[in-house]
Write a protein that holds these residues in place. Sequence first.
Motif, PDB file in Angstrom:
ATOM      1  N   LEU A 110       0.829  -1.204   0.000  1.00 59.55           N
ATOM      2  CA  LEU A 110       0.000   0.000   0.000  1.00 59.55           C
ATOM      3  C   LEU A 110       0.866   1.257   0.000  1.00 59.55           C
ATOM      4  O   LEU A 110       0.497   2.269  -0.616  1.00 59.55           O
ATOM      5  N   SER A 111       2.027   1.187   0.667  1.00 59.06           N
ATOM      6  CA  SER A 111       2.959   2.319   0.629  1.00 59.06           C
ATOM      7  C   SER A 111       3.463   2.550  -0.793  1.00 59.06           C
ATOM      8  O   SER A 111       3.542   3.688  -1.258  1.00 59.06           O
ATOM      9  N   ASN A 112       3.779   1.469  -1.495  1.00 58.36           N
ATOM     10  CA  ASN A 112       4.211   1.592  -2.889  1.00 58.36           C
ATOM     11  C   ASN A 112       3.075   2.078  -3.778  1.00 58.36           C
ATOM     12  O   ASN A 112       3.296   2.844  -4.720  1.00 58.36           O
ATOM     13  N   PHE A 113       1.867   1.623  -3.463  1.00 58.57           N
ATOM     14  CA  PHE A 113       0.690   2.072  -4.214  1.00 58.57           C
ATOM     15  C   PHE A 113       0.485   3.577  -4.056  1.00 58.57           C
ATOM     16  O   PHE A 113       0.271   4.298  -5.032  1.00 58.57           O
ATOM     17  N   ALA A 114       0.581   4.047  -2.800  1.00 55.49           N
ATOM     18  CA  ALA A 114       0.435   5.488  -2.550  1.00 55.49           C
ATOM     19  C   ALA A 114       1.554   6.268  -3.226  1.00 55.49           C
ATOM     20  O   ALA A 114       1.323   7.350  -3.778  1.00 55.49           O
ATOM     21  N   GLY A 115       2.774   5.716  -3.182  1.00 59.89           N
ATOM     22  CA  GLY A 115       3.884   6.372  -3.858  1.00 59.89           C
ATOM     23  C   GLY A 115       3.667   6.464  -5.356  1.00 59.89           C
ATOM     24  O   GLY A 115       3.974   7.483  -5.982  1.00 59.89           O
ATOM     25  N   GLY A 116       3.126   5.388  -5.947  1.00 57.58           N
ATOM     26  CA  GLY A 116       2.818   5.419  -7.370  1.00 57.58           C
ATOM     27  C   GLY A 116       1.775   6.467  -7.710  1.00 57.58           C
ATOM     28  O   GLY A 116       1.881   7.161  -8.729  1.00 57.58           O
ATOM     29  N   MET A 117       0.788   6.616  -6.835  1.00 62.20           N
ATOM     30  CA  MET A 117      -0.230   7.641  -7.044  1.00 62.20           C
ATOM     31  C   MET A 117       0.396   9.034  -7.018  1.00 62.20           C
ATOM     32  O   MET A 117       0.087   9.887  -7.854  1.00 62.20           O
ATOM     33  N   LEU A 118       1.286   9.277  -6.055  1.00 60.49           N
ATOM     34  CA  LEU A 118       1.934  10.591  -5.956  1.00 60.49           C
ATOM     35  C   LEU A 118       2.787  10.879  -7.194  1.00 60.49           C
ATOM     36  O   LEU A 118       2.785  12.000  -7.714  1.00 60.49           O
ATOM     37  N   ILE A 119       3.516   9.863  -7.658  1.00 56.02           N
ATOM     38  CA  ILE A 119       4.359  10.052  -8.840  1.00 56.02           C
ATOM     39  C   ILE A 119       3.510  10.349 -10.068  1.00 56.02           C
ATOM     40  O   ILE A 119       3.824  11.241 -10.870  1.00 56.02           O
ATOM     41  N   ILE A 120       2.423   9.613 -10.215  1.00 58.03           N
ATOM     42  CA  ILE A 120       1.555   9.810 -11.379  1.00 58.03           C
ATOM     43  C   ILE A 120       0.879  11.176 -11.330  1.00 58.03           C
ATOM     44  O   ILE A 120       0.725  11.855 -12.354  1.00 58.03           O
ATOM     45  N   ILE A 158      16.088  -1.983 -13.951  1.00 60.27           N
ATOM     46  CA  ILE A 158      16.083  -1.734 -12.507  1.00 60.27           C
ATOM     47  C   ILE A 158      14.648  -1.427 -12.080  1.00 60.27           C
ATOM     48  O   ILE A 158      14.004  -0.544 -12.638  1.00 60.27           O
ATOM     49  N   PHE A 159      14.154  -2.135 -11.083  1.00 64.34           N
ATOM     50  CA  PHE A 159      12.823  -1.897 -10.529  1.00 64.34           C
ATOM     51  C   PHE A 159      12.982  -1.224  -9.167  1.00 64.34           C
ATOM     52  O   PHE A 159      13.595  -1.798  -8.262  1.00 64.34           O
ATOM     53  N   ILE A 160      12.435  -0.018  -9.050  1.00 64.44           N
ATOM     54  CA  ILE A 160      12.509   0.723  -7.792  1.00 64.44           C
ATOM     55  C   ILE A 160      11.104   0.838  -7.205  1.00 64.44           C
ATOM     56  O   ILE A 160      10.187   1.323  -7.883  1.00 64.44           O
ATOM     57  N   PRO A 161      10.885   0.387  -5.952  1.00 68.37           N
ATOM     58  CA  PRO A 161       9.562   0.520  -5.329  1.00 68.37           C
ATOM     59  C   PRO A 161       9.140   1.981  -5.261  1.00 68.37           C
ATOM     60  O   PRO A 161       9.937   2.856  -4.907  1.00 68.37           O
ATOM     61  N   ASN A 162       7.899   2.250  -5.602  1.00 60.37           N
ATOM     62  CA  ASN A 162       7.419   3.628  -5.644  1.00 60.37           C
ATOM     63  C   ASN A 162       7.356   4.284  -4.272  1.00 60.37           C
ATOM     64  O   ASN A 162       7.432   5.509  -4.162  1.00 60.37           O
ATOM     65  N   GLY A 163       7.209   3.472  -3.212  1.00 57.94           N
ATOM     66  CA  GLY A 163       7.165   4.049  -1.870  1.00 57.94           C
ATOM     67  C   GLY A 163       8.459   4.751  -1.519  1.00 57.94           C
ATOM     68  O   GLY A 163       8.474   5.916  -1.116  1.00 57.94           O
TER      69      GLY A 163
END
Length: 275
Positions: A110-120, A158-163
């Motif tokens: 969920l932290s990564n999900f929220a981070g993805g939302m912020l980035i988008i 390279i895969f970086i977690p969005n969180g």
Amino acid sequence: MILNPNQITDYASTFIQLLIDYSPKLISAVVVLFVGLYAIRLINRLIRKIMVKRDLDPTLTKFLADILLWVLRVLLFVTFISNLGIETSSFVAILGAMGLAVGLSLQGSLSNFAGGMLIIMFKPFKVGHTIEAQGNIGTVSEIQIFVTKLINGNNQTIFIPNGSLSNGTIINYSLQGFRRADLTIAISYDTDIKKAKDIITAVLNSNPKILKTPVAEVSVKNLTDSAIQLAVRPWANNEDFGAVFSQTLESCKIAFDAAGIVIQPFAKGLSRTDS
């Protein structure tokens, strides 16, 4: 147990009567289900077209459309079972409890999900930008909901977690369109500083890939125990940055050799101080 004909007739009559009484609800629920699925499909297509016409980010478009699709499906399912006459309050309570349990077990996701939302939403970078984050440098190839995918100079993925990405420092090398190369050239104390600077300036002016504005800078950076360090700072478009960096070093060395200027052997010499 043996059923007599009268009992069978009574059971059949009861079943038919229940079917007749319940059929309106069943037909209504089925109609709602099929009409709802068709309407959801139309709404999803319409929303996607609107977002595409407004030039929204493709990742954001897909994400919002998928979220809307599943929200509408859940609402349709609740409406469907409600039309069947099933009590929905307990179902909604169970669904909420399940959501809470899943949320607690997937806190990192969920932290990564929220981070993805912020980035988008805030777009610190886009697909195709070159960024530095979490100790990695690469070109953004895809922004997913949970991770961001980079391709580095060695063509490694390279895969970086969005969180962690959204909470850390991000250096975007592509956002401004051009960059400055920070080079250091060390010369001996016996060298004429003005002559060396004039040679470097001539090298910079002869390279068409170096931008005229902002103006390239050549100045004394430091006086060490063994050398005079000159800072050479040319500007270049992002696509020419690597070529300008290497060509400047090579051309300065060739020009110094022709002028009889020796790069200080006991210093670092030509070095790169900025990635």
